[in-house]
Design a protein around this motif. Structure first.
Motif, mmCIF file in Angstrom:
data_model
loop_
_atom_site.group_PDB
_atom_site.id
_atom_site.type_symbol
_atom_site.label_atom_id
_atom_site.label_comp_id
_atom_site.label_asym_id
_atom_site.label_seq_id
_atom_site.Cartn_x
_atom_site.Cartn_y
_atom_site.Cartn_z
ATOM 1 N N VAL A 238 18.793 46.314 47.552
ATOM 2 C CA VAL A 238 18.371 47.183 45.872
ATOM 3 C C VAL A 238 17.901 46.053 45.175
ATOM 4 O O VAL A 238 16.745 46.768 44.728
ATOM 5 C CB VAL A 238 20.027 48.685 45.486
ATOM 6 C CG1 VAL A 238 19.426 48.444 44.457
ATOM 7 C CG2 VAL A 238 19.742 49.281 46.679
ATOM 8 N N GLN A 239 18.775 45.155 45.060
ATOM 9 C CA GLN A 239 17.944 44.086 44.305
ATOM 10 C C GLN A 239 17.157 43.394 44.725
ATOM 11 O O GLN A 239 16.050 43.550 44.040
ATOM 12 C CB GLN A 239 19.165 42.974 43.810
ATOM 13 C CG GLN A 239 20.465 43.441 42.940
ATOM 14 C CD GLN A 239 21.953 41.817 43.094
ATOM 15 O OE1 GLN A 239 21.803 41.721 43.992
ATOM 16 N NE2 GLN A 239 22.620 41.692 42.396
ATOM 17 N N PHE B 220 13.905 46.188 43.774
ATOM 18 C CA PHE B 220 13.573 46.294 42.293
ATOM 19 C C PHE B 220 13.359 44.804 41.945
ATOM 20 O O PHE B 220 13.320 44.721 40.614
ATOM 21 C CB PHE B 220 14.754 46.604 41.018
ATOM 22 C CG PHE B 220 14.825 48.093 41.624
ATOM 23 C CD1 PHE B 220 14.027 49.283 41.543
ATOM 24 C CD2 PHE B 220 15.882 48.302 41.982
ATOM 25 C CE1 PHE B 220 13.838 50.767 41.186
ATOM 26 C CE2 PHE B 220 16.190 50.043 42.832
ATOM 27 C CZ PHE B 220 14.892 50.930 42.646
ATOM 28 N N SER B 221 13.306 43.891 42.590
ATOM 29 C CA SER B 221 12.547 41.942 42.384
ATOM 30 C C SER B 221 13.622 41.424 41.136
ATOM 31 O O SER B 221 13.235 40.801 40.310
ATOM 32 C CB SER B 221 11.341 42.261 41.328
ATOM 33 O OG SER B 221 10.325 42.886 42.086
ATOM 34 N N LEU B 222 14.669 41.576 41.618
ATOM 35 C CA LEU B 222 15.519 40.750 40.819
ATOM 36 C C LEU B 222 16.700 40.115 42.180
ATOM 37 O O LEU B 222 16.925 39.945 42.943
ATOM 38 C CB LEU B 222 17.228 42.367 40.763
ATOM 39 C CG LEU B 222 17.266 42.779 39.756
ATOM 40 C CD1 LEU B 222 17.661 43.895 39.708
ATOM 41 C CD2 LEU B 222 16.700 42.691 38.417
ATOM 42 N N LYS B 223 16.786 38.988 41.303
ATOM 43 C CA LYS B 223 17.798 37.402 41.722
ATOM 44 C C LYS B 223 18.927 38.165 41.938
ATOM 45 O O LYS B 223 19.836 38.549 41.794
ATOM 46 C CB LYS B 223 17.833 36.377 41.248
ATOM 47 C CG LYS B 223 17.910 35.600 41.507
ATOM 48 C CD LYS B 223 18.446 34.124 40.662
ATOM 49 C CE LYS B 223 18.374 32.992 41.626
ATOM 50 N NZ LYS B 223 18.801 32.042 40.518
ATOM 51 N N ALA B 224 18.807 38.085 43.739
ATOM 52 C CA ALA B 224 19.825 38.874 44.415
ATOM 53 C C ALA B 224 21.251 36.960 44.242
ATOM 54 O O ALA B 224 20.868 36.659 43.577
ATOM 55 C CB ALA B 224 19.773 38.247 46.099
ATOM 56 N N VAL B 225 22.373 37.962 43.973
ATOM 57 C CA VAL B 225 23.777 37.153 43.982
ATOM 58 C C VAL B 225 23.985 37.130 45.237
ATOM 59 O O VAL B 225 24.435 37.284 45.804
ATOM 60 C CB VAL B 225 24.350 38.549 43.211
ATOM 61 C CG1 VAL B 225 25.685 37.375 43.072
ATOM 62 C CG2 VAL B 225 24.425 38.735 41.207
ATOM 63 N N GLN C 2 25.597 43.965 51.758
ATOM 64 C CA GLN C 2 24.025 44.000 51.882
ATOM 65 C C GLN C 2 23.297 45.356 51.391
ATOM 66 O O GLN C 2 22.011 44.915 51.402
ATOM 67 C CB GLN C 2 24.279 44.910 54.004
ATOM 68 C CG GLN C 2 25.188 44.062 54.177
ATOM 69 C CD GLN C 2 26.531 44.250 54.698
ATOM 70 O OE1 GLN C 2 27.196 44.989 54.199
ATOM 71 N NE2 GLN C 2 26.661 44.429 55.872
ATOM 72 N N ILE C 3 23.879 46.321 50.929
ATOM 73 C CA ILE C 3 22.834 47.684 50.543
ATOM 74 C C ILE C 3 22.123 46.808 49.364
ATOM 75 O O ILE C 3 21.244 46.928 48.472
ATOM 76 C CB ILE C 3 23.610 48.678 49.523
ATOM 77 C CG1 ILE C 3 23.664 49.348 51.369
ATOM 78 C CG2 ILE C 3 23.254 49.259 48.693
ATOM 79 C CD1 ILE C 3 24.360 50.856 51.738
#
Length: 202
Positions: free
Chosen positions: A193-194, A197-202, A188-189
């Motif tokens: 966080v992704q 920071f506008s990263l693609k969630a895994v 969840q965290i």
């Protein structure tokens, strides 16, 4: 890094409604304690390393020592409460599995086999990940303390730089590592966080 990591985790837990649960509140308390520990000493460390400070006053030294020991006690207490929380959660999982197993116990000879048959692989992995995260946090906190104690007790012949290095590791390593441990191990965290920071969630 200490400031960025701990503030990021505190922001994620504070702004994500799905993380407003006791487990994440304990993690927020741990991060807040780590943040205070880092902030209580970083200005002195940087001042000495950059050559701005040669010495500090006795009153400032006593105040800083008080905060270091008090915050260490608080962090140890939070880790203890987190351990009890993890044990309680595992106890509830095991009790639920055993209650379910009682309905099927006639068809099985070994209770352990029943519990393992009922528990899904996902539930076992989730329980294991919770334990691994907590064990890592405990090790990150206590190994530097034990190392510092051993250096002070048996390393009187060592260079003063070794004592200074171990003191800095004791103060700065746990606040640096705890956000990393819980960001990697808690999905969840990590996802929040992704997203932050506008990263693609895994």
């Amino acid at each position: 890094m200490v400031l960025l990591g701990n503030c990021t985790v505190l922001h994620v837990i504070g702004t994500e409604p799905s993380l407003h649960q006791p487990t994440f509140y304990f993690l927020a308390m741990l991060d807040f304690t780590d943040l205070c520990m880092g902030l209580s000493t970083v200005h002195t460390v940087l001042g000495v390393l950059w050559g701005f400070m040669q010495k500090i006053s006795l009153d400032f030294c006593i105040a800083q020592s008080y905060f270091i020991h008090d915050l260490s006690s608080m962090e140890s207490s939070v880790l203890l409460v987190m351990a009890f929380d993890s044990i309680y959660a595992l106890f509830l999982v095991i009790m639920n599995l055993l209650l379910d197993a009682m309905l099927i116990i006639i068809s099985y000879i070994v209770i352990l086999h029943t519990v393992l048959a009922i528990a899904s692989r996902e539930e076992r992995m989730k329980s294991l990940q919770t334990c691994v995260s907590h064990i890592c946090a405990v090790l990150v906190f206590y190994i530097p303390i034990i190392g510092l104690t051993m250096v002070h007790r048996f390393g009187k012949h060592l260079s003063p730089m070794v004592h200074i290095l171990m003191g800095n590791v004791y103060i700065l390593f746990p606040p640096l590592m705890n956000p990393i441990i819980y960001s990697i191990k808690t999905q969840q965290i990590r996802r929040r966080v992704q997203k932050l920071f506008s990263l693609k969630a895994v």
